[in-house]
Design a protein around this motif. Structure first.
Motif, PDB file in Angstrom:
ATOM      1  N   ALA A   1      26.461  68.158  74.674  1.00 15.61           N
ATOM      2  CA  ALA A   1      26.549  69.283  73.369  1.00 15.61           C
ATOM      3  C   ALA A   1      27.400  68.720  72.465  1.00 15.61           C
ATOM      4  O   ALA A   1      27.169  68.959  71.105  1.00 15.61           O
ATOM      5  CB  ALA A   1      27.526  70.121  74.193  1.00 15.61           C
ATOM      6  N   ALA A   2      27.956  67.746  72.660  1.00 12.48           N
ATOM      7  CA  ALA A   2      28.852  66.910  71.576  1.00 12.48           C
ATOM      8  C   ALA A   2      28.025  66.049  70.518  1.00 12.48           C
ATOM      9  O   ALA A   2      28.127  66.054  69.356  1.00 12.48           O
ATOM     10  CB  ALA A   2      30.103  66.095  71.910  1.00 12.48           C
ATOM     11  N   GLU A   3      26.925  65.631  71.202  1.00 14.55           N
ATOM     12  CA  GLU A   3      25.879  64.814  70.550  1.00 14.55           C
ATOM     13  C   GLU A   3      24.813  65.574  69.690  1.00 14.55           C
ATOM     14  O   GLU A   3      24.259  65.118  68.784  1.00 14.55           O
ATOM     15  CB  GLU A   3      25.443  64.004  71.480  1.00 14.55           C
ATOM     16  CG  GLU A   3      26.340  62.696  71.921  1.00 14.55           C
ATOM     17  CD  GLU A   3      25.654  62.078  73.048  1.00 14.55           C
ATOM     18  OE1 GLU A   3      24.612  62.083  73.150  1.00 14.55           O
ATOM     19  OE2 GLU A   3      26.248  61.380  73.650  1.00 14.55           O
ATOM     20  N   LEU A   4      24.760  66.832  70.046  1.00 13.55           N
ATOM     21  CA  LEU A   4      23.957  67.651  69.255  1.00 13.55           C
ATOM     22  C   LEU A   4      24.148  67.766  67.870  1.00 13.55           C
ATOM     23  O   LEU A   4      25.178  67.899  67.543  1.00 13.55           O
ATOM     24  CB  LEU A   4      23.708  69.139  69.988  1.00 13.55           C
ATOM     25  CG  LEU A   4      23.040  69.154  71.224  1.00 13.55           C
ATOM     26  CD1 LEU A   4      23.391  70.804  71.835  1.00 13.55           C
ATOM     27  CD2 LEU A   4      21.618  68.786  71.411  1.00 13.55           C
ATOM     28  N   PRO A   5      23.151  67.817  67.065  1.00 21.73           N
ATOM     29  CA  PRO A   5      23.389  67.684  65.660  1.00 21.73           C
ATOM     30  C   PRO A   5      23.619  69.170  65.142  1.00 21.73           C
ATOM     31  O   PRO A   5      23.462  70.215  65.860  1.00 21.73           O
ATOM     32  CB  PRO A   5      21.745  67.603  64.951  1.00 21.73           C
ATOM     33  CG  PRO A   5      20.893  67.747  66.162  1.00 21.73           C
ATOM     34  CD  PRO A   5      21.665  67.573  67.508  1.00 21.73           C
ATOM     35  N   THR A   6      24.278  69.240  63.863  1.00 20.30           N
ATOM     36  CA  THR A   6      24.924  70.450  63.591  1.00 20.30           C
ATOM     37  C   THR A   6      23.849  71.206  62.812  1.00 20.30           C
ATOM     38  O   THR A   6      22.598  70.715  62.544  1.00 20.30           O
ATOM     39  CB  THR A   6      25.984  70.233  62.546  1.00 20.30           C
ATOM     40  OG1 THR A   6      25.322  69.449  61.530  1.00 20.30           O
ATOM     41  CG2 THR A   6      27.032  69.696  63.153  1.00 20.30           C
ATOM     42  N   GLU A   7      23.838  72.617  62.578  1.00 19.23           N
ATOM     43  CA  GLU A   7      22.845  73.022  61.554  1.00 19.23           C
ATOM     44  C   GLU A   7      22.520  72.552  60.585  1.00 19.23           C
ATOM     45  O   GLU A   7      21.483  72.390  60.011  1.00 19.23           O
ATOM     46  CB  GLU A   7      23.413  74.632  61.572  1.00 19.23           C
ATOM     47  CG  GLU A   7      23.542  75.655  62.858  1.00 19.23           C
ATOM     48  CD  GLU A   7      23.949  76.989  62.716  1.00 19.23           C
ATOM     49  OE1 GLU A   7      23.711  77.367  61.401  1.00 19.23           O
ATOM     50  OE2 GLU A   7      24.444  77.560  63.468  1.00 19.23           O
ATOM     51  N   GLN A   8      23.664  72.081  59.787  1.00 15.66           N
ATOM     52  CA  GLN A   8      23.333  71.751  58.471  1.00 15.66           C
ATOM     53  C   GLN A   8      22.399  70.294  58.816  1.00 15.66           C
ATOM     54  O   GLN A   8      21.427  70.180  57.747  1.00 15.66           O
ATOM     55  CB  GLN A   8      24.740  71.205  57.795  1.00 15.66           C
ATOM     56  CG  GLN A   8      24.478  70.718  56.416  1.00 15.66           C
ATOM     57  CD  GLN A   8      25.822  70.548  55.706  1.00 15.66           C
ATOM     58  OE1 GLN A   8      26.724  70.529  56.453  1.00 15.66           O
ATOM     59  NE2 GLN A   8      25.671  70.290  54.373  1.00 15.66           N
ATOM     60  N   GLU A   9      22.851  69.374  59.671  1.00  8.13           N
ATOM     61  CA  GLU A   9      22.093  68.311  60.101  1.00  8.13           C
ATOM     62  C   GLU A   9      20.540  68.652  60.135  1.00  8.13           C
ATOM     63  O   GLU A   9      19.667  67.953  59.686  1.00  8.13           O
ATOM     64  CB  GLU A   9      22.400  67.525  60.946  1.00  8.13           C
ATOM     65  CG  GLU A   9      23.858  66.797  60.608  1.00  8.13           C
ATOM     66  CD  GLU A   9      24.373  66.304  61.990  1.00  8.13           C
ATOM     67  OE1 GLU A   9      25.403  65.178  61.591  1.00  8.13           O
ATOM     68  OE2 GLU A   9      24.137  66.476  62.971  1.00  8.13           O
ATOM     69  N   LEU A  10      20.472  69.761  60.978  1.00 11.84           N
ATOM     70  CA  LEU A  10      18.971  70.088  61.282  1.00 11.84           C
ATOM     71  C   LEU A  10      18.166  70.521  60.139  1.00 11.84           C
ATOM     72  O   LEU A  10      17.166  70.146  59.741  1.00 11.84           O
ATOM     73  CB  LEU A  10      18.912  71.066  62.322  1.00 11.84           C
ATOM     74  CG  LEU A  10      19.158  70.801  63.752  1.00 11.84           C
ATOM     75  CD1 LEU A  10      19.536  71.932  64.862  1.00 11.84           C
ATOM     76  CD2 LEU A  10      18.412  70.005  64.512  1.00 11.84           C
ATOM     77  N   LEU A  11      18.873  71.476  59.357  1.00  9.29           N
ATOM     78  CA  LEU A  11      18.130  71.785  57.811  1.00  9.29           C
ATOM     79  C   LEU A  11      17.898  70.559  57.211  1.00  9.29           C
ATOM     80  O   LEU A  11      16.966  70.815  56.407  1.00  9.29           O
ATOM     81  CB  LEU A  11      19.325  72.789  57.233  1.00  9.29           C
ATOM     82  CG  LEU A  11      19.315  74.333  57.991  1.00  9.29           C
ATOM     83  CD1 LEU A  11      20.366  74.877  57.365  1.00  9.29           C
ATOM     84  CD2 LEU A  11      18.017  74.905  58.090  1.00  9.29           C
ATOM     85  N   VAL A  12      18.686  69.738  57.106  1.00  9.86           N
ATOM     86  CA  VAL A  12      18.251  68.573  55.943  1.00  9.86           C
ATOM     87  C   VAL A  12      17.058  67.660  56.783  1.00  9.86           C
ATOM     88  O   VAL A  12      16.421  67.419  55.920  1.00  9.86           O
ATOM     89  CB  VAL A  12      19.497  67.392  56.211  1.00  9.86           C
ATOM     90  CG1 VAL A  12      19.281  66.174  55.549  1.00  9.86           C
ATOM     91  CG2 VAL A  12      20.665  68.267  55.214  1.00  9.86           C
ATOM     92  N   GLN A  13      17.168  67.662  58.162  1.00 11.51           N
ATOM     93  CA  GLN A  13      15.954  66.821  58.718  1.00 11.51           C
ATOM     94  C   GLN A  13      14.879  67.929  58.361  1.00 11.51           C
ATOM     95  O   GLN A  13      13.697  67.175  58.246  1.00 11.51           O
ATOM     96  CB  GLN A  13      16.217  66.809  60.283  1.00 11.51           C
ATOM     97  CG  GLN A  13      17.152  65.890  60.539  1.00 11.51           C
ATOM     98  CD  GLN A  13      17.407  65.683  62.124  1.00 11.51           C
ATOM     99  OE1 GLN A  13      16.799  66.428  62.979  1.00 11.51           O
ATOM    100  NE2 GLN A  13      18.516  65.032  62.457  1.00 11.51           N
ATOM    101  N   ILE A  14      14.698  69.107  58.667  1.00  8.40           N
ATOM    102  CA  ILE A  14      13.554  69.921  58.284  1.00  8.40           C
ATOM    103  C   ILE A  14      13.191  69.788  56.750  1.00  8.40           C
ATOM    104  O   ILE A  14      11.914  69.722  56.440  1.00  8.40           O
ATOM    105  CB  ILE A  14      13.794  71.543  58.696  1.00  8.40           C
ATOM    106  CG1 ILE A  14      13.939  71.595  59.942  1.00  8.40           C
ATOM    107  CG2 ILE A  14      12.709  72.486  57.907  1.00  8.40           C
ATOM    108  CD1 ILE A  14      14.538  73.127  60.433  1.00  8.40           C
ATOM    109  N   ARG A  15      14.078  69.682  55.810  1.00  8.97           N
ATOM    110  CA  ARG A  15      14.106  69.512  54.391  1.00  8.97           C
ATOM    111  C   ARG A  15      13.118  68.256  54.211  1.00  8.97           C
ATOM    112  O   ARG A  15      12.130  68.079  53.529  1.00  8.97           O
ATOM    113  CB  ARG A  15      15.159  69.669  53.763  1.00  8.97           C
ATOM    114  CG  ARG A  15      14.922  69.643  52.217  1.00  8.97           C
ATOM    115  CD  ARG A  15      16.081  69.057  51.312  1.00  8.97           C
ATOM    116  NE  ARG A  15      16.462  67.712  51.737  1.00  8.97           N
ATOM    117  CZ  ARG A  15      17.745  67.254  51.620  1.00  8.97           C
ATOM    118  NH1 ARG A  15      18.518  68.054  50.938  1.00  8.97           N
ATOM    119  NH2 ARG A  15      18.085  65.979  51.956  1.00  8.97           N
TER     120      ARG A  15
END
Length: 137
Positions: free
Chosen positions: A114-128
């Motif tokens: 759970a601590a290693e999961l990416p944050t929402e912002q990191e996921l959005l950057v990856q999608i972009r």
């Protein structure tokens, strides 16, 4: 201006803060009752005083007037703080941590994962980045 105030008030953390203040006030009453009913009588046994406020020493100033140093009041404040901290930890923090551990176990996620999961912002950057890397048709 009113719209911004409305958004501020309706945020979740403002409501959480208000609830925390109310619960803190209620616990203060409980802790004060414990100190008055349990701790002060114990202190009266040891120091021959009715409460911690009466524990201290008296000295005279340069004019010959008595000055009372109430170190008992400081000890009382420390006891009150520690009592509130213990109650908050064992009533709120510890059960909430256990509840989170059980919820994560049911979801099949360990605390490390759970601590290693990416944050929402990191996921959005990856999608972009993935979308911009796709060839345009």
């Amino acid at each position: 201006m009113i719209k911004g105030f409305k958004e501020f008030i309706l945020r979740g953390n403002v409501i959480d803060l208000a609830v925390a203040v109310v619960i803190g006030a209620a616990f203060t009453l409980i802790v004060n009752a414990i100190v008055a009913g349990l701790i002060n009588p114990l202190i009266a046994l040891v120091f021959n005083a009715s409460s911690l406020d009466a524990v201290g020493w008296t000295a005279t100033n340069l004019n010959g007037d008595p000055v009372f140093f109430a170190f008992g009041a400081i000890i009382g404040a420390i006891i009150n703080f520690l009592a509130v901290a213990v109650v908050v930890y064992f009533v709120f923090v510890y059960p909430m941590n256990k509840w989170k551990e059980r919820a994560a176990a049911r979801a099949g996620i360990s605390e490390e994962e759970a601590a290693e999961l990416p944050t929402e912002q990191e996921l959005l950057v990856q999608i972009r980045d993935l979308l911009s890397a796709q060839p345009k048709a």
